[in-house]
Motif scaffolding. Structure first.
Motif, PDB file in Angstrom:
ATOM      1  N   TYR A  38       2.828 -39.516  32.726  1.00 38.11           N
ATOM      2  CA  TYR A  38       2.926 -40.313  31.775  1.00 38.11           C
ATOM      3  C   TYR A  38       1.986 -40.788  30.831  1.00 38.11           C
ATOM      4  CZ  TYR A  38       6.833 -40.972  35.024  1.00 38.11           C
ATOM      5  OH  TYR A  38       7.877 -40.654  35.944  1.00 38.11           O
ATOM      6  N   GLY A  39       0.754 -41.000  31.415  1.00 37.64           N
ATOM      7  CA  GLY A  39      -0.319 -41.076  30.524  1.00 37.64           C
ATOM      8  C   GLY A  39      -0.729 -39.887  29.792  1.00 37.64           C
ATOM      9  N   MET A  91      10.971 -40.354  26.496  1.00 44.14           N
ATOM     10  CA  MET A  91      10.626 -40.190  28.021  1.00 44.14           C
ATOM     11  C   MET A  91       9.644 -41.385  28.582  1.00 44.14           C
ATOM     12  SD  MET A  91      10.053 -36.118  27.488  1.00 44.14           S
ATOM     13  CE  MET A  91       9.088 -35.808  28.951  1.00 44.14           C
ATOM     14  N   ILE A  92       8.593 -41.688  27.827  1.00 40.76           N
ATOM     15  CA  ILE A  92       7.788 -42.711  28.149  1.00 40.76           C
ATOM     16  C   ILE A  92       8.424 -44.194  28.292  1.00 40.76           C
ATOM     17  CG2 ILE A  92       5.990 -44.344  27.380  1.00 40.76           C
ATOM     18  CD1 ILE A  92       4.922 -41.829  25.456  1.00 40.76           C
ATOM     19  N   ASP A  93       9.542 -44.284  27.648  1.00 39.19           N
ATOM     20  CA  ASP A  93      10.252 -45.705  27.671  1.00 39.19           C
ATOM     21  C   ASP A  93      10.792 -45.728  29.292  1.00 39.19           C
ATOM     22  OD1 ASP A  93      11.449 -48.403  26.985  1.00 39.19           O
ATOM     23  OD2 ASP A  93      13.021 -46.990  26.732  1.00 39.19           O
ATOM     24  N   THR A  94      11.629 -44.479  29.501  1.00 39.52           N
ATOM     25  CA  THR A  94      12.338 -44.245  30.763  1.00 39.52           C
ATOM     26  C   THR A  94      11.650 -44.240  31.986  1.00 39.52           C
ATOM     27  OG1 THR A  94      13.933 -42.518  29.360  1.00 39.52           O
ATOM     28  CG2 THR A  94      13.963 -42.516  31.714  1.00 39.52           C
ATOM     29  N   PHE A  95      10.504 -43.455  31.894  1.00 41.17           N
ATOM     30  CA  PHE A  95       9.849 -43.366  33.079  1.00 41.17           C
ATOM     31  C   PHE A  95       8.544 -44.327  33.191  1.00 41.17           C
ATOM     32  CE2 PHE A  95      11.465 -38.976  31.939  1.00 41.17           C
ATOM     33  CZ  PHE A  95      12.721 -39.174  32.879  1.00 41.17           C
ATOM     34  N   LEU A  96       7.941 -44.602  32.350  1.00 42.97           N
ATOM     35  CA  LEU A  96       6.759 -45.412  32.602  1.00 42.97           C
ATOM     36  C   LEU A  96       7.162 -47.147  32.508  1.00 42.97           C
ATOM     37  CD1 LEU A  96       3.634 -45.353  32.631  1.00 42.97           C
ATOM     38  CD2 LEU A  96       3.535 -45.750  29.901  1.00 42.97           C
ATOM     39  N   PHE A  97       8.236 -47.279  31.833  1.00 46.43           N
ATOM     40  CA  PHE A  97       8.965 -48.634  31.889  1.00 46.43           C
ATOM     41  C   PHE A  97       9.918 -48.847  32.708  1.00 46.43           C
ATOM     42  CE2 PHE A  97       6.229 -48.243  27.773  1.00 46.43           C
ATOM     43  CZ  PHE A  97       5.294 -49.181  28.215  1.00 46.43           C
ATOM     44  N   LYS A  98      10.383 -47.759  33.448  1.00 40.44           N
ATOM     45  CA  LYS A  98      11.399 -47.776  34.291  1.00 40.44           C
ATOM     46  C   LYS A  98      12.841 -48.126  33.729  1.00 40.44           C
ATOM     47  CE  LYS A  98       8.393 -47.298  37.607  1.00 40.44           C
ATOM     48  NZ  LYS A  98       8.034 -46.227  38.134  1.00 40.44           N
ATOM     49  N   MET A 284      10.124 -27.410  32.009  1.00 44.74           N
ATOM     50  CA  MET A 284      10.763 -27.318  30.860  1.00 44.74           C
ATOM     51  C   MET A 284      10.352 -28.650  29.753  1.00 44.74           C
ATOM     52  SD  MET A 284      13.012 -25.158  30.388  1.00 44.74           S
ATOM     53  CE  MET A 284      13.761 -25.513  29.112  1.00 44.74           C
ATOM     54  N   SER A 285       9.724 -29.784  30.594  1.00 45.94           N
ATOM     55  CA  SER A 285       9.239 -30.686  29.890  1.00 45.94           C
ATOM     56  C   SER A 285       7.880 -30.186  28.959  1.00 45.94           C
ATOM     57  CB  SER A 285       8.883 -31.968  30.838  1.00 45.94           C
ATOM     58  OG  SER A 285       8.102 -31.684  31.487  1.00 45.94           O
ATOM     59  N   MET A 286       7.306 -29.346  29.750  1.00 46.57           N
ATOM     60  CA  MET A 286       5.979 -29.078  29.362  1.00 46.57           C
ATOM     61  C   MET A 286       6.259 -28.067  28.269  1.00 46.57           C
ATOM     62  SD  MET A 286       3.475 -30.436  30.885  1.00 46.57           S
ATOM     63  CE  MET A 286       1.786 -29.224  30.877  1.00 46.57           C
ATOM     64  N   SER A 287       7.164 -27.250  28.070  1.00 48.04           N
ATOM     65  CA  SER A 287       7.569 -26.170  27.236  1.00 48.04           C
ATOM     66  C   SER A 287       8.054 -26.811  25.957  1.00 48.04           C
ATOM     67  CB  SER A 287       8.707 -25.476  27.668  1.00 48.04           C
ATOM     68  OG  SER A 287       9.919 -26.017  27.854  1.00 48.04           O
ATOM     69  N   THR A 288       8.494 -28.435  26.188  1.00 44.73           N
ATOM     70  CA  THR A 288       8.788 -29.178  25.013  1.00 44.73           C
ATOM     71  C   THR A 288       8.012 -29.742  24.385  1.00 44.73           C
ATOM     72  OG1 THR A 288      10.142 -30.660  26.391  1.00 44.73           O
ATOM     73  CG2 THR A 288      11.424 -29.016  25.471  1.00 44.73           C
ATOM     74  N   VAL A 289       7.089 -30.470  25.152  1.00 50.00           N
ATOM     75  CA  VAL A 289       5.770 -31.260  24.442  1.00 50.00           C
ATOM     76  C   VAL A 289       4.668 -30.567  24.084  1.00 50.00           C
ATOM     77  CG1 VAL A 289       7.141 -33.234  26.099  1.00 50.00           C
ATOM     78  CG2 VAL A 289       5.043 -32.039  26.951  1.00 50.00           C
ATOM     79  N   LEU A 290       4.365 -29.475  24.441  1.00 47.98           N
ATOM     80  CA  LEU A 290       2.998 -28.870  24.311  1.00 47.98           C
ATOM     81  C   LEU A 290       3.198 -28.165  23.014  1.00 47.98           C
ATOM     82  CD1 LEU A 290       1.579 -27.487  27.766  1.00 47.98           C
ATOM     83  CD2 LEU A 290       0.862 -29.785  26.147  1.00 47.98           C
ATOM     84  N   PRO A 291       4.153 -27.329  22.743  1.00 51.56           N
ATOM     85  CA  PRO A 291       4.256 -26.463  21.565  1.00 51.56           C
ATOM     86  C   PRO A 291       3.547 -27.508  19.976  1.00 51.56           C
ATOM     87  CG  PRO A 291       5.901 -25.660  22.693  1.00 51.56           C
ATOM     88  CD  PRO A 291       5.333 -26.686  23.392  1.00 51.56           C
ATOM     89  N   PRO A 292       4.337 -28.551  19.911  1.00 53.27           N
ATOM     90  CA  PRO A 292       4.036 -29.486  18.780  1.00 53.27           C
ATOM     91  C   PRO A 292       2.609 -29.747  18.764  1.00 53.27           C
ATOM     92  CG  PRO A 292       6.140 -30.215  19.810  1.00 53.27           C
ATOM     93  CD  PRO A 292       5.563 -29.378  20.829  1.00 53.27           C
ATOM     94  N   VAL A 293       1.840 -29.951  20.033  1.00 53.83           N
ATOM     95  CA  VAL A 293       0.532 -30.327  19.869  1.00 53.83           C
ATOM     96  C   VAL A 293      -0.276 -29.151  19.791  1.00 53.83           C
ATOM     97  CG1 VAL A 293      -1.374 -31.183  21.505  1.00 53.83           C
ATOM     98  CG2 VAL A 293       1.034 -32.051  21.707  1.00 53.83           C
TER      99      VAL A 293
END
Length: 326
Positions: A38-39, A91-98, A284-293
């Motif tokens: 999450y970080g 994703m951050i709201d869902t998992f980091l903030f439960k 799948m999460s890595m494949s969606t968040v890494l290309p934009p970076v």
């Protein structure tokens, strides 16, 4: 249906469609050390915002980059920026903030925008391959074939087409009844996992679920492959090795972008059900968040014109500061 699940469902008496008030996004449950991930997501999102905004800023401010070939590059930065914003904050709201519970309407909205921007990332890579193919295969006719107007028209059509296709899928999902469970085995409101929760006839949605990957991923991959076959044939006709290398060099950034975007998806599809659930979710999460970076970094480092524009902006800024301090 469990008592827990039953509290989340509401019945539309006019159409006999059962919709849940909320879906429970399972996400990364059972995966160790997820707090570090999450970080990492927070860092990735900040980098994506900075990188893609910088690419758009450079293209907008440098008139030398106001050419047809940089219209899809600008569009890719827009798609990457919007795609990251559609996925990562949720994703951050869902998992980091439960906040694992997501309202039904919000879930469908999240699905629409996430898929729309991913589709546009794929289509924009296709447009970039078209640009490279025309530039290398028909160099004398490039300025005649690839114009700013034609690029704007192509990209506008692709935005409308992608939006229509994804909106149709969301509409069909909204006609399904969900009475099996509210637990979505994904890190966001993904079409496939939602479809598996339906308990009425989902044939149209199943057809769409199988057609979408073909339209959004595999047809672009086939088109890109075909363009590079044409490029390879054109390069073989060039007698001078130095000229051949120079032409190939203009394709390297695009080939890296294509690899970063499509290979993780191809990996997941190829292994199919043999991949363990948690491994699939992470991949799948890595494949969606890494290309934009990675896209703005790759383009900045591998494209000579773009590097020169960055240097020019730096020198201009340095000169401005020198004049101000004089």
């Amino acid at each position: 249906m469990s008592p827990l699940n039953s509290t989340f469902f509401k019945n539309d008496t006019t159409s006999n469609i059962v919709h849940p008030d909320f879906f429970f996004i399972r996400g990364f449950a059972g995966i160790p050390y997820t707090k570090y991930y999450y970080g990492f997501l927070c860092f990735v999102y900040a980098l994506s915002l900075l990188g893609n905004t910088f690419v758009m800023f450079v293209i907008y401010t440098d008139h030398c980059l106001h050419s047809p070939k940089y219209i899809p590059v600008f569009n890719l930065a827009v798609s990457d920026l919007c795609g990251s914003t559609a996925l990562i904050p949720q994703m951050i709201d869902t998992f980091l903030f439960k906040s694992h519970l997501i309202p039904f309407e919000t879930c469908l909205t999240n699905m629409f925008f996430a898929f729309w921007f991913v589709a546009m990332q794929s289509f924009t890579l296709t447009v970039l391959s078209y640009d490279r193919c025309v530039a290398i295969c028909f160099p004398l006719r490039y300025n005649e074939i690839v114009t700013s107007k034609s690029m704007f028209v192509i990209i506008a059509i692709l935005w409308i087409f992608a939006g229509t296709v994804i909106f149709t899928a969301v509409i069909f999902i909204s006609t399904l009844s969900f009475c099996k469970s509210t637990v979505v085995n994904s890190y966001y409101c993904h079409h496939g996992p939602l479809l598996r929760l339906a308990c009425n006839d989902n044939t149209p949605s199943t057809v769409i679920n199988r057609t979408h990957p073909v339209v959004i991923f595999w047809l672009p991959v086939l088109f890109i492959t075909a363009t590079y076959i044409c490029i390879a044939r054109a390069l073989l006709k060039i007698a001078a090795a130095s000229e051949r290398f120079k032409a190939m060099k203009t394709c390297t950034s695009h080939l890296i972008l294509v690899s970063v975007f499509y290979l993780p998806i191809a990996f997941s599809v190829a292994l199919g059900s043999t991949i363990e659930q948690n491994t699939r979710v992470i991949n799948m999460s890595m494949s969606t968040v890494l290309p934009p970076v990675l896209n703005p970094i790759i383009y900045s480092l591998k494209t000579e014109e773009f590097r020169e524009s960055i240097k020019k902006l730096y020198r201009r800024k340095k000169l401005h500061l020198t004049v101000r301090n004089a």
